[in-house]
Design a protein around this motif. Structure first.
Motif, PDB file in Angstrom:
ATOM      1  N   THR A   1       0.952  -1.104   0.112  1.00  0.00           N
ATOM      2  CA  THR A   1       0.054  -0.108   0.080  1.00  0.00           C
ATOM      3  C   THR A   1       0.803   1.083  -0.043  1.00  0.00           C
ATOM      4  O   THR A   1       0.499   2.307  -0.623  1.00  0.00           O
ATOM      5  N   ARG A   2       2.067   1.204   0.729  1.00  0.00           N
ATOM      6  CA  ARG A   2       2.845   2.353   0.760  1.00  0.00           C
ATOM      7  C   ARG A   2       3.300   2.429  -0.859  1.00  0.00           C
ATOM      8  O   ARG A   2       3.410   3.618  -1.422  1.00  0.00           O
ATOM      9  N   GLN A   3       3.724   1.574  -1.652  1.00  0.00           N
ATOM     10  CA  GLN A   3       4.366   1.536  -2.746  1.00  0.00           C
ATOM     11  C   GLN A   3       3.309   2.253  -3.589  1.00  0.00           C
ATOM     12  O   GLN A   3       3.757   3.164  -4.545  1.00  0.00           O
ATOM     13  N   ILE A   4       2.138   1.767  -3.569  1.00  0.00           N
ATOM     14  CA  ILE A   4       1.018   2.507  -4.532  1.00  0.00           C
ATOM     15  C   ILE A   4       0.679   3.869  -4.081  1.00  0.00           C
ATOM     16  O   ILE A   4       0.575   4.598  -5.169  1.00  0.00           O
ATOM     17  N   ALA A   5       0.850   4.192  -2.769  1.00  0.00           N
ATOM     18  CA  ALA A   5       0.351   5.532  -2.394  1.00  0.00           C
ATOM     19  C   ALA A   5       1.383   6.534  -2.890  1.00  0.00           C
ATOM     20  O   ALA A   5       1.103   7.604  -3.156  1.00  0.00           O
ATOM     21  N   GLY A   6       2.607   6.052  -3.157  1.00  0.00           N
ATOM     22  CA  GLY A   6       3.593   6.902  -3.443  1.00  0.00           C
ATOM     23  C   GLY A   6       3.798   7.077  -5.028  1.00  0.00           C
ATOM     24  O   GLY A   6       4.737   7.722  -5.569  1.00  0.00           O
ATOM     25  N   SER A   7       2.990   6.351  -6.004  1.00  0.00           N
ATOM     26  CA  SER A   7       3.109   6.408  -7.097  1.00  0.00           C
ATOM     27  C   SER A   7       1.788   6.162  -7.992  1.00  0.00           C
ATOM     28  O   SER A   7       1.011   5.224  -7.835  1.00  0.00           O
ATOM     29  N   PRO A   8       1.122   7.625  -8.002  1.00  0.00           N
ATOM     30  CA  PRO A   8       0.008   7.579  -8.550  1.00  0.00           C
ATOM     31  C   PRO A   8      -0.525   6.745  -9.810  1.00  0.00           C
ATOM     32  O   PRO A   8      -1.660   6.347  -9.961  1.00  0.00           O
ATOM     33  N   GLY A   9       0.492   6.519 -10.788  1.00  0.00           N
ATOM     34  CA  GLY A   9       0.171   5.704 -11.786  1.00  0.00           C
ATOM     35  C   GLY A   9       0.498   4.238 -11.613  1.00  0.00           C
ATOM     36  O   GLY A   9       0.677   3.385 -12.714  1.00  0.00           O
ATOM     37  N   ALA A  10       0.737   3.691 -10.184  1.00  0.00           N
ATOM     38  CA  ALA A  10       1.125   2.358 -10.290  1.00  0.00           C
ATOM     39  C   ALA A  10      -0.061   1.596 -10.136  1.00  0.00           C
ATOM     40  O   ALA A  10      -1.010   1.821 -10.004  1.00  0.00           O
ATOM     41  N   LYS A  11       0.182   0.175 -10.387  1.00  0.00           N
ATOM     42  CA  LYS A  11      -0.832  -0.671 -10.647  1.00  0.00           C
ATOM     43  C   LYS A  11      -0.343  -1.879  -9.758  1.00  0.00           C
ATOM     44  O   LYS A  11       1.000  -2.448  -9.820  1.00  0.00           O
ATOM     45  N   PHE A  12      -1.242  -2.742  -8.911  1.00  0.00           N
ATOM     46  CA  PHE A  12      -0.722  -3.794  -8.355  1.00  0.00           C
ATOM     47  C   PHE A  12      -0.726  -5.093  -9.355  1.00  0.00           C
ATOM     48  O   PHE A  12      -1.681  -5.058 -10.466  1.00  0.00           O
ATOM     49  N   ILE A  13       0.080  -5.840  -9.538  1.00  0.00           N
ATOM     50  CA  ILE A  13      -0.187  -7.145 -10.343  1.00  0.00           C
ATOM     51  C   ILE A  13       0.075  -8.301  -9.642  1.00  0.00           C
ATOM     52  O   ILE A  13       1.030  -8.658  -8.679  1.00  0.00           O
ATOM     53  N   ALA A  14      -0.784  -9.338  -9.752  1.00  0.00           N
ATOM     54  CA  ALA A  14      -0.608 -10.735  -9.229  1.00  0.00           C
ATOM     55  C   ALA A  14      -0.578 -11.781 -10.437  1.00  0.00           C
ATOM     56  O   ALA A  14       0.562 -12.021 -10.929  1.00  0.00           O
ATOM     57  N   GLY A  15      -1.785 -12.443 -10.653  1.00  0.00           N
ATOM     58  CA  GLY A  15      -1.699 -13.280 -11.813  1.00  0.00           C
ATOM     59  C   GLY A  15      -1.196 -12.638 -13.250  1.00  0.00           C
ATOM     60  O   GLY A  15      -0.674 -13.055 -14.256  1.00  0.00           O
ATOM     61  N   GLY A  16      -1.803 -11.415 -13.419  1.00  0.00           N
ATOM     62  CA  GLY A  16      -1.887 -10.674 -14.540  1.00  0.00           C
ATOM     63  C   GLY A  16      -2.410 -10.995 -15.628  1.00  0.00           C
ATOM     64  O   GLY A  16      -2.287 -10.586 -16.935  1.00  0.00           O
ATOM     65  N   THR A  17      -3.646 -11.707 -15.492  1.00  0.00           N
ATOM     66  CA  THR A  17      -4.361 -12.188 -16.707  1.00  0.00           C
ATOM     67  C   THR A  17      -4.996 -11.335 -17.384  1.00  0.00           C
ATOM     68  O   THR A  17      -5.398 -11.469 -18.554  1.00  0.00           O
ATOM     69  N   ASN A  18      -5.524 -10.300 -16.683  1.00  0.00           N
ATOM     70  CA  ASN A  18      -6.188  -9.179 -17.513  1.00  0.00           C
ATOM     71  C   ASN A  18      -5.241  -7.962 -17.618  1.00  0.00           C
ATOM     72  O   ASN A  18      -5.460  -7.337 -18.646  1.00  0.00           O
ATOM     73  N   LEU A  19      -4.648  -7.659 -16.716  1.00  0.00           N
ATOM     74  CA  LEU A  19      -3.665  -6.418 -16.719  1.00  0.00           C
ATOM     75  C   LEU A  19      -2.618  -6.403 -17.937  1.00  0.00           C
ATOM     76  O   LEU A  19      -2.419  -5.571 -18.661  1.00  0.00           O
ATOM     77  N   ILE A  20      -2.097  -7.591 -18.209  1.00  0.00           N
ATOM     78  CA  ILE A  20      -0.997  -7.651 -19.083  1.00  0.00           C
ATOM     79  C   ILE A  20      -1.840  -7.448 -20.650  1.00  0.00           C
ATOM     80  O   ILE A  20      -1.378  -6.769 -21.418  1.00  0.00           O
ATOM     81  N   ASP A  21      -3.295  -8.101 -20.714  1.00  0.00           N
ATOM     82  CA  ASP A  21      -3.731  -7.809 -22.018  1.00  0.00           C
ATOM     83  C   ASP A  21      -3.971  -6.399 -22.053  1.00  0.00           C
ATOM     84  O   ASP A  21      -3.923  -5.937 -23.080  1.00  0.00           O
ATOM     85  N   LEU A  22      -4.426  -5.785 -21.118  1.00  0.00           N
ATOM     86  CA  LEU A  22      -4.715  -4.326 -21.257  1.00  0.00           C
ATOM     87  C   LEU A  22      -3.509  -3.477 -21.657  1.00  0.00           C
ATOM     88  O   LEU A  22      -3.639  -2.534 -22.327  1.00  0.00           O
ATOM     89  N   MET A  23      -2.396  -3.861 -21.087  1.00  0.00           N
ATOM     90  CA  MET A  23      -1.183  -3.252 -21.395  1.00  0.00           C
ATOM     91  C   MET A  23      -0.743  -3.344 -22.785  1.00  0.00           C
ATOM     92  O   MET A  23      -0.401  -2.517 -23.402  1.00  0.00           O
ATOM     93  N   LYS A  24      -0.870  -4.418 -23.222  1.00  0.00           N
ATOM     94  CA  LYS A  24      -0.472  -4.985 -24.588  1.00  0.00           C
ATOM     95  C   LYS A  24      -1.406  -4.105 -25.759  1.00  0.00           C
ATOM     96  O   LYS A  24      -1.069  -3.751 -26.697  1.00  0.00           O
ATOM     97  N   MET A  25      -2.881  -4.031 -25.107  1.00  0.00           N
ATOM     98  CA  MET A  25      -3.694  -3.051 -26.159  1.00  0.00           C
ATOM     99  C   MET A  25      -3.483  -1.739 -25.704  1.00  0.00           C
ATOM    100  O   MET A  25      -4.325  -0.972 -26.509  1.00  0.00           O
ATOM    101  N   ASP A  26      -2.708  -1.130 -25.204  1.00  0.00           N
ATOM    102  CA  ASP A  26      -2.419  -0.021 -24.915  1.00  0.00           C
ATOM    103  C   ASP A  26      -3.583   0.802 -24.078  1.00  0.00           C
ATOM    104  O   ASP A  26      -3.646   1.908 -24.189  1.00  0.00           O
ATOM    105  N   VAL A  27      -4.605   0.055 -23.359  1.00  0.00           N
ATOM    106  CA  VAL A  27      -5.595   0.439 -22.598  1.00  0.00           C
ATOM    107  C   VAL A  27      -5.058   0.991 -21.328  1.00  0.00           C
ATOM    108  O   VAL A  27      -5.484   2.196 -20.851  1.00  0.00           O
ATOM    109  N   GLU A  28      -4.060   0.216 -20.707  1.00  0.00           N
ATOM    110  CA  GLU A  28      -3.502   0.597 -19.436  1.00  0.00           C
ATOM    111  C   GLU A  28      -2.063   0.900 -19.553  1.00  0.00           C
ATOM    112  O   GLU A  28      -1.402   0.072 -20.241  1.00  0.00           O
TER     113      GLU A  28
END
Length: 334
Positions: free
Chosen positions: A16-43
């Motif tokens: 939570t400290r790392q996220i609070a200190g970086s407004p553009g940060a995202k948590f990643i665990a399995g990444g099954t959705n986030l990685i797709d969104l990054m590939k599509m330039d949505v995130e």
């Protein structure tokens, strides 16, 4: 290529400290959705905070007879856990109805709650989308909207939430435990996800910097009379999680949640109330379906979903009443 920093958190407080200190940060665990969104330039996160090694991967019984599911429990482990299969089979069924085994092996409980819509216009950065770019417009309303919402829509967005697991959790009246800079809190599952209204970019009521730590199930799991019915393959056109408590042939209590029809799992307490005290027969199920869909609205290509949802509700309640749950996803409905 998207340039971003990578960091690994060793405990929840550090995450939570790392996220609070970086407004553009995202948590990643399995990444099954986030990685797709990054590939599509949505995130385009400026930093990824890896939380996959946090100690949130346990399934534990609670003092009141429920179950606490850590946010990092993989979907496969949850679906096949003996306590889940025995006491909350509707949750196991929902998990196994969606995605592939490979995705379930990676996807986490917390990530499943937070996955984004699969609306094609959300993924197409060349098209206006209020969820991706607030104020730009909703291309789906007058576009190809076969997969889109028929309940809880607004002039700003008609996207749907894609999760199967969340439909079962809504029916079970789970709670979501979260932690952030302001401390710990729990959110009733009915209040976790949001309808679009005029802020479709916000999918949930998580505050910035908060992290999901667990999902808690109550003691009652409707293990005797339940079903999870899902229509479609990759993502549900309509899905229904139903649970009944019967005395003889009379409905003592009823739970009903729909997926694929709104931006959040859809429950209607008035429809559930109308079932209580009624014989577990088709007439009561048809009336409940009519109540759920009384304000449903189609947008052309998806208008068929209203009748599909009606038949799905009746079929799901009939299966639950007979104690013959749907064994696998299906393409067709009678």
């Amino acid at each position: 290529m998207i340039s971003f920093e990578y960091a690994r958190a060793n405990d929840v407080a550090e995450a939570t400290r790392q996220i609070a200190g970086s407004p553009g940060a995202k948590f990643i665990a399995g990444g099954t959705n986030l990685i797709d969104l990054m590939k599509m330039d949505v995130e385009r996160p400026t930093r990824l905070v890896d939380i996959s090694r946090l100690p949130l991967d346990k399934i534990e019984e609670t003092r009141d007879g429920g179950l606490r599911i850590g946010a990092l429990v993989r979907n496969t482990d949850l679906a096949y856990h003996p306590l889940v299969q025995r006491r909350y089979p509707v949750l196991s069924s929902a998990l196994l109805a969606g995605a592939s085994q490979q995705l379930r092996n990676m996807a986490s409980t917390g990530g499943n709650l937070l996955q984004r819509t699969r609306c094609s216009y959300f993924y197409d950065t060349a098209m206006p989308c209020n969820k991706r770019d607030p104020g730009s417009g909703c291309s789906a309303i007058d576009g190809h909207n076969r997969m889109h919402a028929i309940l809880g829509t607004s002039a700003a967005c008609i996207a749907v939430h894609p999760s199967d697991m969340c439909v079962a959790l809504a029916m079970l009246e789970a709670k979501v435990h979260v932690t952030g800079a302001a401390g710990e809190r729990s959110i009733a599952f009915a209040d976790f996800h949001r309808l679009p209204e005029d802020t479709p970019q916000r999918d949930s009521n998580l505050e910035p910097g908060e992290i999901i730590t667990a999902v808690e199930l109550p003691a009652r799991g409707f293990a005797a009379n339940y079903t999870y019915l899902r229509l479609s393959y990759a993502f549900a056109l309509v899905s229904v999680a139903a649970g009944l408590e019967l005395e003889g042939g009379t409905i003592k209590d009823a739970r009903l949640a729909l997926g694929g029809v709104a931006q959040k799992p859809w429950r209607d307490l008035q429809a559930e109330a109308a079932l209580r005290g009624r014989p577990a027969e088709a007439a009561a199920f048809v009336q409940a379906a009519d109540i759920v869909l009384r304000e449903a609205k189609g947008f052309g290509h998806n208008t068929f979903k209203i009748e599909l949802a009606r038949r799905s509700i009746v079929r799901a309640l009939s299966q639950a009443a007979r104690g013959t749950p749907q064994s696998q996803s299906s393409k067709k409905i009678a």
